[in-house]
Design a protein around this motif. Structure first.
Motif, mmCIF file in Angstrom:
data_model
loop_
_atom_site.group_PDB
_atom_site.id
_atom_site.type_symbol
_atom_site.label_atom_id
_atom_site.label_comp_id
_atom_site.label_asym_id
_atom_site.label_seq_id
_atom_site.Cartn_x
_atom_site.Cartn_y
_atom_site.Cartn_z
ATOM 1 N N ALA A 196 3.531 15.432 -1.436
ATOM 2 C CA ALA A 196 3.891 14.787 -0.365
ATOM 3 C C ALA A 196 2.364 13.380 -0.442
ATOM 4 O O ALA A 196 1.626 14.412 -1.502
ATOM 5 N N GLY A 197 1.953 12.146 -0.112
ATOM 6 C CA GLY A 197 0.790 11.932 -0.332
ATOM 7 C C GLY A 197 -0.424 10.844 0.669
ATOM 8 O O GLY A 197 0.504 11.232 1.155
ATOM 9 N N SER A 198 -1.339 11.214 0.642
ATOM 10 C CA SER A 198 -1.730 10.504 1.678
ATOM 11 C C SER A 198 -3.283 9.774 1.094
ATOM 12 O O SER A 198 -3.585 10.098 0.154
ATOM 13 N N PHE A 199 -3.522 8.125 1.575
ATOM 14 C CA PHE A 199 -4.111 7.186 0.888
ATOM 15 C C PHE A 199 -5.199 7.374 1.730
ATOM 16 O O PHE A 199 -4.992 6.658 2.821
ATOM 17 N N THR A 200 -5.675 5.907 1.216
ATOM 18 C CA THR A 200 -6.754 5.506 1.332
ATOM 19 C C THR A 200 -6.713 4.223 2.851
ATOM 20 O O THR A 200 -5.862 3.607 2.305
ATOM 21 N N THR A 201 -7.371 4.106 3.464
ATOM 22 C CA THR A 201 -6.853 3.423 4.677
ATOM 23 C C THR A 201 -7.437 1.937 4.362
ATOM 24 O O THR A 201 -7.283 0.695 5.427
ATOM 25 N N ASN A 202 -8.813 1.431 3.870
ATOM 26 C CA ASN A 202 -8.792 0.402 3.169
ATOM 27 C C ASN A 202 -7.195 -0.649 2.941
ATOM 28 O O ASN A 202 -7.177 -0.444 1.975
ATOM 29 N N LEU A 203 -7.927 -1.919 3.179
ATOM 30 C CA LEU A 203 -7.333 -3.117 2.730
ATOM 31 C C LEU A 203 -6.796 -3.885 1.659
ATOM 32 O O LEU A 203 -6.034 -3.900 1.082
ATOM 33 N N VAL A 204 -7.712 -3.117 0.737
ATOM 34 C CA VAL A 204 -8.250 -3.260 -0.611
ATOM 35 C C VAL A 204 -7.465 -1.676 -1.511
ATOM 36 O O VAL A 204 -8.982 -1.054 -1.114
ATOM 37 N N LYS A 205 -6.470 -2.029 -1.860
ATOM 38 C CA LYS A 205 -6.109 -0.588 -2.212
ATOM 39 C C LYS A 205 -6.009 -1.350 -3.896
ATOM 40 O O LYS A 205 -5.685 -2.019 -4.148
ATOM 41 N N ALA A 206 -6.040 0.298 -4.273
ATOM 42 C CA ALA A 206 -6.378 -0.374 -5.677
ATOM 43 C C ALA A 206 -5.049 0.223 -6.897
ATOM 44 O O ALA A 206 -4.028 0.814 -5.347
ATOM 45 N N ILE A 256 -1.195 2.200 -4.806
ATOM 46 C CA ILE A 256 -0.088 1.290 -4.512
ATOM 47 C C ILE A 256 1.359 2.379 -5.483
ATOM 48 O O ILE A 256 2.705 2.007 -4.621
ATOM 49 N N TRP A 257 1.600 1.868 -6.664
ATOM 50 C CA TRP A 257 1.842 2.543 -7.054
ATOM 51 C C TRP A 257 2.522 4.097 -6.700
ATOM 52 O O TRP A 257 3.611 4.280 -6.725
ATOM 53 N N ASP A 258 1.837 5.003 -6.730
ATOM 54 C CA ASP A 258 2.055 5.825 -5.429
ATOM 55 C C ASP A 258 2.909 6.017 -4.375
ATOM 56 O O ASP A 258 3.444 7.154 -4.117
ATOM 57 N N GLN A 259 1.783 5.118 -3.964
ATOM 58 C CA GLN A 259 2.799 4.445 -1.801
ATOM 59 C C GLN A 259 4.049 4.736 -2.173
ATOM 60 O O GLN A 259 5.097 5.016 -1.561
ATOM 61 N N ASN A 260 4.897 4.009 -3.153
ATOM 62 C CA ASN A 260 5.652 3.137 -3.589
ATOM 63 C C ASN A 260 6.588 5.027 -3.640
ATOM 64 O O ASN A 260 7.830 4.882 -2.932
ATOM 65 N N LEU A 261 6.646 5.846 -4.731
ATOM 66 C CA LEU A 261 6.768 6.444 -4.691
ATOM 67 C C LEU A 261 7.129 7.891 -3.964
ATOM 68 O O LEU A 261 8.240 8.197 -3.685
ATOM 69 N N VAL A 262 6.131 7.639 -2.215
ATOM 70 C CA VAL A 262 6.232 8.431 -1.831
ATOM 71 C C VAL A 262 7.526 7.840 -1.431
ATOM 72 O O VAL A 262 8.004 8.514 -0.386
ATOM 73 N N ALA A 263 7.430 6.600 -1.141
ATOM 74 C CA ALA A 263 8.189 6.173 -0.270
ATOM 75 C C ALA A 263 9.707 6.350 -0.504
ATOM 76 O O ALA A 263 11.070 6.164 0.306
ATOM 77 N N ASN A 264 9.830 5.901 -1.913
ATOM 78 C CA ASN A 264 11.530 6.067 -2.586
ATOM 79 C C ASN A 264 11.702 7.113 -3.734
ATOM 80 O O ASN A 264 12.463 6.906 -3.894
ATOM 81 N N LYS A 299 0.391 -3.601 -13.803
ATOM 82 C CA LYS A 299 1.253 -3.082 -14.467
ATOM 83 C C LYS A 299 0.975 -2.261 -16.368
ATOM 84 O O LYS A 299 1.604 -1.845 -16.118
ATOM 85 N N ASP A 300 -0.579 -1.868 -15.646
ATOM 86 C CA ASP A 300 -1.230 -0.835 -16.077
ATOM 87 C C ASP A 300 -1.071 0.211 -15.565
ATOM 88 O O ASP A 300 -0.330 1.669 -16.982
ATOM 89 N N THR A 301 -1.197 0.513 -14.556
ATOM 90 C CA THR A 301 -0.685 1.621 -13.922
ATOM 91 C C THR A 301 0.374 1.787 -14.049
ATOM 92 O O THR A 301 1.180 3.800 -14.415
ATOM 93 N N GLU A 302 2.127 1.362 -13.752
ATOM 94 C CA GLU A 302 2.844 1.169 -14.707
ATOM 95 C C GLU A 302 3.251 2.181 -15.458
ATOM 96 O O GLU A 302 4.550 2.998 -16.134
ATOM 97 N N ALA A 303 2.689 1.293 -16.542
ATOM 98 C CA ALA A 303 2.618 1.351 -18.263
ATOM 99 C C ALA A 303 2.308 3.120 -18.028
ATOM 100 O O ALA A 303 3.007 4.123 -19.654
ATOM 101 N N THR A 304 0.716 3.474 -17.490
ATOM 102 C CA THR A 304 0.179 4.753 -18.016
ATOM 103 C C THR A 304 1.520 5.812 -17.583
ATOM 104 O O THR A 304 1.574 7.111 -17.643
#
Lengths: 406, 406
Positions: free
Chosen positions: B42-52, B56-64, B88-93
């Motif tokens: 499970a994950g909980s993430f920043t409410t900032n509109l500007v997301k690192a 975004i990667w982790d939110q996608n994993l939580v969703a899918n 792309k760098d996160t995905e590569a990581t």
């Protein structure tokens, strides 16, 4: 519109004075602003749920009285969190001033600023009003005495005055204000007093003041704390002898421009003298969806402690600005953002389309070392514009506020 | 519930490590947390509109994704405001970690923290992951290495672990976190990682995490700035071999108590190590209309710069507390407020029914000179309670943040 020397006595028919009556140890602490004739008036007040006694008194007058003649202001004691006795003391203050000036208590607005939770020393207030009323004057100097007497931790007095031609006659608007901590959007420990010899009715004046607040006092922030005593009062005595001003008057725009100028300058002067402020910061957002969005973004940036400390350190930390825009709650497209810093040393762009540019750190530092810095955030969401003003967060702010009551 | 030594490896089947790969000049900057078997998460993430990008990667994993196996975390670079390349760098990581650990990229959560707007140095990330994976261990020390590697301006590593009996079996919950600026309600530059060998499905875990956030991480504030990277992740691998936990399980309450304890302690540890923090402040509001009101009031007090500097100066400035409650936007009756300060030196009441008491300033100063201070605001509006945690605002905060990027 012409910028002129002076403060609250720049308008015809207004006199003022400021004296020391012992609420503070030594400095001036009581001021009077008096009109020769009855005035239309308007007020805007703190949104804090905890309101000082004089705020409640003034709100009652705004709601129930058609005209007033004077304002009495004391500094050194906020008369806030003083329960029922506080309200009685405010009422008594108005009564004393009324009897000295020859009007009813209900024609006297009252403001207090200073320490919270200490009963108002009514004997000193009485002495102060009597002393102050003896040397009321319409001179430039008299306005200055009043402007000094309303200060708390302010390091200089704040006055502004303009004249504007209406129907070929000269109309004056003069003002004074005090800061300088607890300064934040939605009215802060901030008092601002405007006099004008313009001819306006009370409803028109209140409407005009309401719309002016949004773009001036509500766009400044020193520390994000909204105080219990914030008040803006405007007195209009009509002594310029023009016909009544209203939105349908051909010179309305000229008048409102001058009116806004006075409020804007006082608001900006307040943050220039923010507690511990070393730098004056302007944050301008353009291209937002609408004006409210632009203002929300600008306010979020100017309020951020991390942004403020970065400016203190002359650090071109655009990431903190973008971050503060992001958590503002306002909608915008970060991938379209251009960001610029400007001072007297030049302009530098640091972000293009949401991505940092490789910029000259030396040039950036040079720009940010200046005392006045403009941050421009350019969006591509629409035509909304908004500007906020604030100051950096310094060691001095911590020193002043870590040691205030003592 | 038993408090035990350890961190993320306290739970059966989890290993971890932390290494230095050169993103920072010298210190450790890359950590891995790996489970032997696939985990509900499970994950909980920043409410900032500007997301690192990693958010975004982790939110996608939580969703899918239904399950994951590992988390890779780097410090020294936030991979925020880095546009498409950042993602792309996160995905590569995740891909690099997956191939090293023998799983898919989509089974690897990624977190980054540090400087904003600088591309992630992928060669160093790759080296770091390879190096880190070589010495993964389940020992107390391995967890400590990981906890060190996720730090930025943190002055100490933050770990907590507990065990709890479920169906007579021992279930573990372990965690690590980092602060320590941009800490504010609604998730801040704060990363928190929890492992457990409890047996929960993904939906139950996400629901439990959601309700835990409100009373823990969202009730802490260092400086009011909400960052672009805030993330809390929980991995549950079920290796304790109990039946599946859910609200209908007889030991559910014991488990959730332990789960809340871990989050609460990590949240409090984050503010203990807030940038420049000299004092740990707890603000408790009781007797409010409801819990949301109490939490809103407590958060407003803990966030006020003026309150924070007053605590820095050991000043019993109850007026600023009342003022901050007043502008919180929450409804309460100030005339019913009682206010108390408590530390190891004793308790002092400073306000009764909204009015200041004449209190012993010397005693008050003694209480407020301590390093841990509890402020209790007692209302008479209802039964709502809320607690917020924060720290004072010091010269040191200004120093650290006036000079961060350099």
């Amino acid at each position: 519109m012409q910028i002129i020397e002076g403060g609250v006595t720049a308008s015809v028919g207004f006199s003022a004075n400021g004296v020391a009556c012992g609420i503070k140890k030594r400095k001036k602490d009581l001021a009077l602003v008096v009109s020769e004739v009855s005035c239309a008036f308007a007020g805007s007040f703190t949104t804090n749920l905890v309101k000082a006694a004089p705020v409640i008194w003034d709100q009652n007058l705004v709601a129930n009285q058609s005209q007033v003649k004077a304002i009495v202001i004391n500094s050194g004691n906020a008369n806030a969190c003083t329960a029922e006795q506080g309200y009685k003391d405010t009422e008594a203050t108005a009564g004393i001033a009324g009897s000295v000036l020859g009007c009813k208590a209900q024609e006297v607005l009252v403001c207090s600023t200073g320490v919270i939770g200490v009963p108002l020393p009514m004997d000193k207030i009485k002495e102060g009003i009597e002393l102050c009323s003896k040397e009321l004057g319409a001179s430039r100097e008299s306005a200055g005495e009043a402007a000094l007497a309303i200060c708390t931790t302010d390091t200089f007095k704040k006055e502004v005055a303009v004249s504007v031609q209406i129907e070929g006659k000269t109309v004056h608007i003069g003002g004074m204000a005090k800061g300088s901590g607890m300064i934040h959007p939605n009215m802060a420990t901030m008092l601002s007093f405007i006099t004008t010899d313009a001819n306006l009715d009370k409803v028109t004046l209140q409407t005009l003041l309401g719309s002016s607040i949004t773009d001036t006092y509500n766009m400044i922030s020193v520390d994000g704390d909204t105080s219990t005593n914030d008040t803006v009062l405007v007195l209009a005595n009509g002594m310029s002898k023009t016909t009544s001003l209203s939105p349908s008057h051909p010179d309305w725009e000229a008048f409102t421009e001058a009116f806004m100028y006075v409020h804007t300058e006082l608001a900006k002067t307040i943050v220039r003298d923010g507690e511990g402020a070393g730098k004056f910061l302007e944050v301008k957002v353009v291209g937002a969806k609408d004006k409210a969005t632009a203002q929300k973004l600008a306010r979020s940036v100017i309020t951020s402690n991390l942004v403020k400390t970065a400016f203190f350190g002359s650090d071109a930390n655009w990431g903190r600005i973008l971050c503060a825009m992001g958590y503002s709650g306002a909608a915008f497209d970060p991938s379209q953002l251009n960001l610029y810093f400007t001072s007297s040393k030049g302009t530098i762009q640091v972000v293009e389309n949401g991505v940092p540019l490789a910029f000259d750190e030396h040039l950036a530092k040079g720009i940010l070392m200046e005392k006045e810095i403009i941050t421009l955030a350019q969006l591509k969401d629409g035509k909304g514009e908004g500007t906020a003003w604030g100051c950096d967060l310094s060691y001095e702010y911590v020193r002043i506020n870590g040691d205030y009551r003592s």
